[in-house]
Write an enzyme that holds these catalytic residues in place. Structure first.
Site, PDB file in Angstrom:
ATOM      1  N   SER A 158       0.837  -1.201   0.000  1.00 54.41           N
ATOM      2  CA  SER A 158       0.000   0.000   0.000  1.00 54.41           C
ATOM      3  C   SER A 158       0.871   1.249   0.000  1.00 54.41           C
ATOM      4  CB  SER A 158      -0.854  -0.026   1.266  1.00 54.41           C
ATOM      5  OG  SER A 158      -1.447   1.241   1.481  1.00 54.41           O
ATOM      6  N   TYR A 166      -2.168  -1.406  10.927  1.00 52.56           N
ATOM      7  CA  TYR A 166      -2.403  -1.927   9.575  1.00 52.56           C
ATOM      8  C   TYR A 166      -1.208  -1.602   8.675  1.00 52.56           C
ATOM      9  CZ  TYR A 166      -3.796  -1.734   4.696  1.00 52.56           C
ATOM     10  OH  TYR A 166      -3.804  -1.873   3.334  1.00 52.56           O
ATOM     11  N   LYS A 216       1.934  -3.987   6.648  1.00 51.73           N
ATOM     12  CA  LYS A 216       2.336  -3.930   5.236  1.00 51.73           C
ATOM     13  C   LYS A 216       3.838  -3.676   5.131  1.00 51.73           C
ATOM     14  CE  LYS A 216      -1.616  -4.682   3.341  1.00 51.73           C
ATOM     15  NZ  LYS A 216      -1.839  -6.026   2.817  1.00 51.73           N
TER      16      LYS A 216
HETATM   17  P1  NAD Z   1     -11.005  -6.999   1.186  1.00 54.99           P
HETATM   18  O1  NAD Z   1     -11.188  -6.993   2.663  1.00 54.99           O
HETATM   19  O2  NAD Z   1     -12.171  -6.758   0.320  1.00 54.99           O
HETATM   20  O3  NAD Z   1     -10.332  -8.386   0.744  1.00 54.99           O
HETATM   21  C1  NAD Z   1      -9.442  -9.100   1.600  1.00 54.99           C
HETATM   22  C2  NAD Z   1      -9.950 -10.524   1.685  1.00 54.99           C
HETATM   23  O4  NAD Z   1      -9.090 -11.294   2.532  1.00 54.99           O
HETATM   24  C3  NAD Z   1     -11.359 -10.619   2.276  1.00 54.99           C
HETATM   25  O5  NAD Z   1     -12.171 -11.345   1.373  1.00 54.99           O
HETATM   26  C4  NAD Z   1     -11.170 -11.385   3.593  1.00 54.99           C
HETATM   27  O6  NAD Z   1     -12.270 -12.214   3.879  1.00 54.99           O
HETATM   28  C5  NAD Z   1      -9.890 -12.167   3.306  1.00 54.99           C
HETATM   29  N1  NAD Z   1      -9.077 -12.537   4.475  1.00 54.99           N
HETATM   30  C6  NAD Z   1      -8.594 -11.733   5.452  1.00 54.99           C
HETATM   31  N2  NAD Z   1      -7.853 -12.463   6.318  1.00 54.99           N
HETATM   32  C7  NAD Z   1      -7.857 -13.743   5.874  1.00 54.99           C
HETATM   33  C8  NAD Z   1      -7.277 -14.956   6.329  1.00 54.99           C
HETATM   34  N3  NAD Z   1      -6.517 -15.016   7.430  1.00 54.99           N
HETATM   35  N4  NAD Z   1      -7.497 -16.083   5.622  1.00 54.99           N
HETATM   36  C9  NAD Z   1      -8.272 -16.055   4.503  1.00 54.99           C
HETATM   37  N5  NAD Z   1      -8.852 -14.955   4.028  1.00 54.99           N
HETATM   38  C10 NAD Z   1      -8.637 -13.796   4.708  1.00 54.99           C
HETATM   39  O7  NAD Z   1      -9.824  -5.979   0.845  1.00 54.99           O
HETATM   40  P2  NAD Z   1      -9.338  -5.428  -0.565  1.00 54.99           P
HETATM   41  O8  NAD Z   1      -9.702  -4.003  -0.624  1.00 54.99           O
HETATM   42  O9  NAD Z   1      -9.748  -6.339  -1.647  1.00 54.99           O
HETATM   43  O10 NAD Z   1      -7.769  -5.493  -0.328  1.00 54.99           O
HETATM   44  C11 NAD Z   1      -6.993  -6.593  -0.746  1.00 54.99           C
HETATM   45  C12 NAD Z   1      -5.570  -6.390  -0.228  1.00 54.99           C
HETATM   46  O11 NAD Z   1      -5.061  -5.167  -0.714  1.00 54.99           O
HETATM   47  C13 NAD Z   1      -5.467  -6.313   1.300  1.00 54.99           C
HETATM   48  O12 NAD Z   1      -4.273  -6.964   1.698  1.00 54.99           O
HETATM   49  C14 NAD Z   1      -5.380  -4.831   1.557  1.00 54.99           C
HETATM   50  O13 NAD Z   1      -4.707  -4.543   2.756  1.00 54.99           O
HETATM   51  C15 NAD Z   1      -4.590  -4.364   0.349  1.00 54.99           C
HETATM   52  N6  NAD Z   1      -4.820  -2.945   0.023  1.00 54.99           N
HETATM   53  C16 NAD Z   1      -6.094  -2.498  -0.139  1.00 54.99           C
HETATM   54  C17 NAD Z   1      -6.325  -1.165  -0.412  1.00 54.99           C
HETATM   55  C18 NAD Z   1      -7.744  -0.628  -0.569  1.00 54.99           C
HETATM   56  O14 NAD Z   1      -7.922   0.584  -0.489  1.00 54.99           O
HETATM   57  N7  NAD Z   1      -8.749  -1.432  -0.814  1.00 54.99           N
HETATM   58  C19 NAD Z   1      -5.250  -0.278  -0.550  1.00 54.99           C
HETATM   59  C20 NAD Z   1      -3.960  -0.773  -0.393  1.00 54.99           C
HETATM   60  C21 NAD Z   1      -3.756  -2.121  -0.105  1.00 54.99           C
HETATM   61  C1  UD1 Z   2      -6.766   5.070   3.508  1.00 53.58           C
HETATM   62  C2  UD1 Z   2      -5.926   4.506   4.621  1.00 53.58           C
HETATM   63  C3  UD1 Z   2      -4.641   3.935   4.051  1.00 53.58           C
HETATM   64  C4  UD1 Z   2      -4.936   2.959   2.933  1.00 53.58           C
HETATM   65  C5  UD1 Z   2      -5.752   3.701   1.867  1.00 53.58           C
HETATM   66  C6  UD1 Z   2      -6.057   2.859   0.667  1.00 53.58           C
HETATM   67  C7  UD1 Z   2      -6.543   5.894   6.545  1.00 53.58           C
HETATM   68  C8  UD1 Z   2      -6.065   6.927   7.517  1.00 53.58           C
HETATM   69  N1  UD1 Z   2      -5.655   5.537   5.602  1.00 53.58           N
HETATM   70  O1  UD1 Z   2      -6.066   6.130   2.949  1.00 53.58           O
HETATM   71  O2  UD1 Z   2      -3.890   3.292   5.047  1.00 53.58           O
HETATM   72  O3  UD1 Z   2      -3.747   2.449   2.374  1.00 53.58           O
HETATM   73  O4  UD1 Z   2      -6.972   4.132   2.484  1.00 53.58           O
HETATM   74  O5  UD1 Z   2      -7.375   2.509   0.604  1.00 53.58           O
HETATM   75  O6  UD1 Z   2      -7.649   5.399   6.614  1.00 53.58           O
HETATM   76  N2  UD1 Z   2     -12.196  11.600   3.457  1.00 53.58           N
HETATM   77  C9  UD1 Z   2     -13.176  12.495   3.830  1.00 53.58           C
HETATM   78  N3  UD1 Z   2     -14.345  12.000   4.334  1.00 53.58           N
HETATM   79  C10 UD1 Z   2     -14.586  10.661   4.491  1.00 53.58           C
HETATM   80  C11 UD1 Z   2     -13.575   9.754   4.102  1.00 53.58           C
HETATM   81  C12 UD1 Z   2     -12.393  10.257   3.600  1.00 53.58           C
HETATM   82  O7  UD1 Z   2     -13.013  13.707   3.684  1.00 53.58           O
HETATM   83  O8  UD1 Z   2     -15.668  10.290   4.970  1.00 53.58           O
HETATM   84  C13 UD1 Z   2     -10.951  12.131   2.870  1.00 53.58           C
HETATM   85  C14 UD1 Z   2      -9.700  11.776   3.653  1.00 53.58           C
HETATM   86  O9  UD1 Z   2      -9.433  12.712   4.644  1.00 53.58           O
HETATM   87  C15 UD1 Z   2      -8.657  11.736   2.531  1.00 53.58           C
HETATM   88  C16 UD1 Z   2      -9.443  11.266   1.309  1.00 53.58           C
HETATM   89  O10 UD1 Z   2     -10.803  11.534   1.600  1.00 53.58           O
HETATM   90  O11 UD1 Z   2      -8.171  13.035   2.268  1.00 53.58           O
HETATM   91  C17 UD1 Z   2      -9.288   9.786   1.029  1.00 53.58           C
HETATM   92  O12 UD1 Z   2      -9.565   9.052   2.217  1.00 53.58           O
HETATM   93  P1  UD1 Z   2      -9.636   7.454   2.243  1.00 53.58           P
HETATM   94  O13 UD1 Z   2     -10.526   6.972   1.162  1.00 53.58           O
HETATM   95  O14 UD1 Z   2      -9.944   7.027   3.637  1.00 53.58           O
HETATM   96  O15 UD1 Z   2      -8.158   6.999   1.833  1.00 53.58           O
HETATM   97  P2  UD1 Z   2      -6.737   7.430   2.486  1.00 53.58           P
HETATM   98  O16 UD1 Z   2      -6.902   8.269   3.665  1.00 53.58           O
HETATM   99  O17 UD1 Z   2      -5.896   7.935   1.371  1.00 53.58           O
END
Ligand code: NAD
Ligand code: UD1
Length: 338
Positions: A124, A149, A153
């Site tokens: 991330s 969290y 990572k």
């Molecule tokens: P998500 O929660 O939708 O998907 C993660 C999946 O992992 C879920 O289906 C959950 O049930 C499963 N899971 C969690 N722990 C488990 C375990 N111990 N065994 C088996 N299954 C397990 O999240 P996502 O948004 O699809 O994210 C996927 C990955 O990307 C995650 O590692 C997340 O941290 C990373 N990531 C997400 C974002 C984002 O904004 N969505 C940003 C940066 C990184």
């Molecule tokens: C969040 C996570 C980050 C993760 C990333 C990817 C936090 C502090 N950080 O980042 O660890 O890797 O998501 O998904 O949660 N905002 C509002 N109102 C809201 C929600 C968000 O104004 O109700 C603003 C936030 O202040 C930010 C932007 O929208 O400026 C994006 O927020 P968000 O979607 O939560 O993502 P990140 O903060 O970038």
């Protein structure tokens, strides 16, 4: 290739199955469904027109994981499984460290025992902390993560680097995602957060549909063009395609490789609200609230490395992302529950 997707029923995993299928790969999904629904996989099956092999298991369950590797010939793993809510990770640090770290330890050990040494890891932008420079390149130092969290990572990146260093047969791709939003254009799959959304786009769509009264904009006094936080929003289908590109690096035996996956464009909170309203002809009521602790002003990447080395580049614009997020929300007012 045959690819094991841990956490493949989740938001990014479910979209990635579709891109893998398009590129001719076959998949197996393992997920314990702690933050997802099996329905997402049923819908993916509808989209790709074929069954998705699914094992409901916890990645920390060594026997179950070993059984998967004995049953299928897995060429590479995309490791999505993990807990991802920043706020919750501050309340339940042990649960986050235990799940995210141990799942990865078990996975890596089972992989090497079964002769599979190819992994793509979901990292991330959070690992950059308050970034040293904007746009962020992969060479930027990792920063101080303000929550458990983010720490998992950052720590898991180090674990994976060490594993690859000790045994160069490993191919490890660390993908640092920026802010995934949007949904598959069918409107069948998308982001389905539990409870009150923490992230911006699901909060916007739930406000637009009337589940939430108004969006709180967390601060308008940042050093940004309109004072609200700036982020690099990327369409989840572009992000999914980035994994297919990363598999090509694995096929070429890349050793260790790290890529930012973002668009390289920064949009403020109000830019996103305006784009959402314009694209969908809707109003999103909002009010300005105090800054959210731990937030930074600006975060967007330079995605040139992924373009040069993987031939991957994001295709979708912010308007597409807003349209597709809304399309999923309006077709699924209660997420996967109906
Ligand atoms: P998500 O929660 O939708 O998907 C993660 C999946 O992992 C879920 O289906 C959950 O049930 C499963 N899971 C969690 N722990 C488990 C375990 N111990 N065994 C088996 N299954 C397990 O999240 P996502 O948004 O699809 O994210 C996927 C990955 O990307 C995650 O590692 C997340 O941290 C990373 N990531 C997400 C974002 C984002 O904004 N969505 C940003 C940066 C990184
Ligand atoms: C969040 C996570 C980050 C993760 C990333 C990817 C936090 C502090 N950080 O980042 O660890 O890797 O998501 O998904 O949660 N905002 C509002 N109102 C809201 C929600 C968000 O104004 O109700 C603003 C936030 O202040 C930010 C932007 O929208 O400026 C994006 O927020 P968000 O979607 O939560 O993502 P990140 O903060 O970038």
């Amino acid at each position: 290739m045959q690819i094991l997707l841990t956490g493949g029923a989740g938001y990014i995993g479910s979209h990635t199955i579709i891109e893998l299928d398009k590129a001719g790969h076959t998949v197996v999904v393992v997920d314990n469904l702690c933050n997802s629904k099996e329905e997402a996989l049923r819908r993916v099956e509808k989209i790709i027109g074929k069954p998705v092999p699914f094992v409901r298991a916890d990645v920390r369950d060594r026997e179950a994981m070993d059984h998967i590797f004995k049953t299928y010939t897995i060429d590479a793993v995309i490791h999505f499984a993990g807990l991802k809510a920043v706020g919750e990770s501050c309340e339940k640090p042990l649960e986050y460290y235990e799940n995210n770290m141990n799942a990865t330890f078990v996975l890596l050990d089972v992989m090497r025992r079964n002769g599979c040494k190819n992994i793509i890891f979901s990292s991330s932008a959070t690992v950059y902390g308050d970034p040293a420079q904007i746009p962020i390149t992969e060479e930027c130092p990792k920063g101080h993560c303000t929550n458990p969290y983010g720490q998992t990572k950052s720590m898991l990146e180090e674990v994976l680097k060490d594993v690859q260093k000790a045994d160069p047969e490993w191919n490890v791709v660390l993908l640092r995602y920026f802010n995934p939003i949007g949904a598959h254009k069918s409107g069948l799959i998308g982001e389905n957060p539990n409870g009150i959304p923490n992230n911006l786009m699901p909060y916007i769509t739930q406000t637009a549909i009337g589940i939430r009264k108004e969006l709180g904009v967390f601060g308008n006094d940042y050093d940004t063009p309109d004072g609200t936080g700036v982020r690099d929003y990327i369409h989840v289908c572009d992000l999914a395609a980035g994994h297919v590109a990363a598999l090509k690096a694995i096929e070429k035996k890349c050793g260790l490789a790290i890529y930012n996956l973002g668009t390289g464009h920064g949009y403020s909170v109000l830019d996103v609200v305006n784009a959402f309203e314009r694209e969908n002809g809707l109003k999103v009521p909002y009010s300005i609230k105090p800054r959210r602790p731990g937030d930074i002003a600006t975060c967007y990447c330079n995605p040139a490395k992924a373009k040069a080395e993987l031939g991957w580049q994001a295709q979708y614009e912010i308007g597409d992302m807003c349209r597709d997020s809304w399309n999923f929300q309006k077709n699924n007012p209660k997420g996967y529950e109906e």
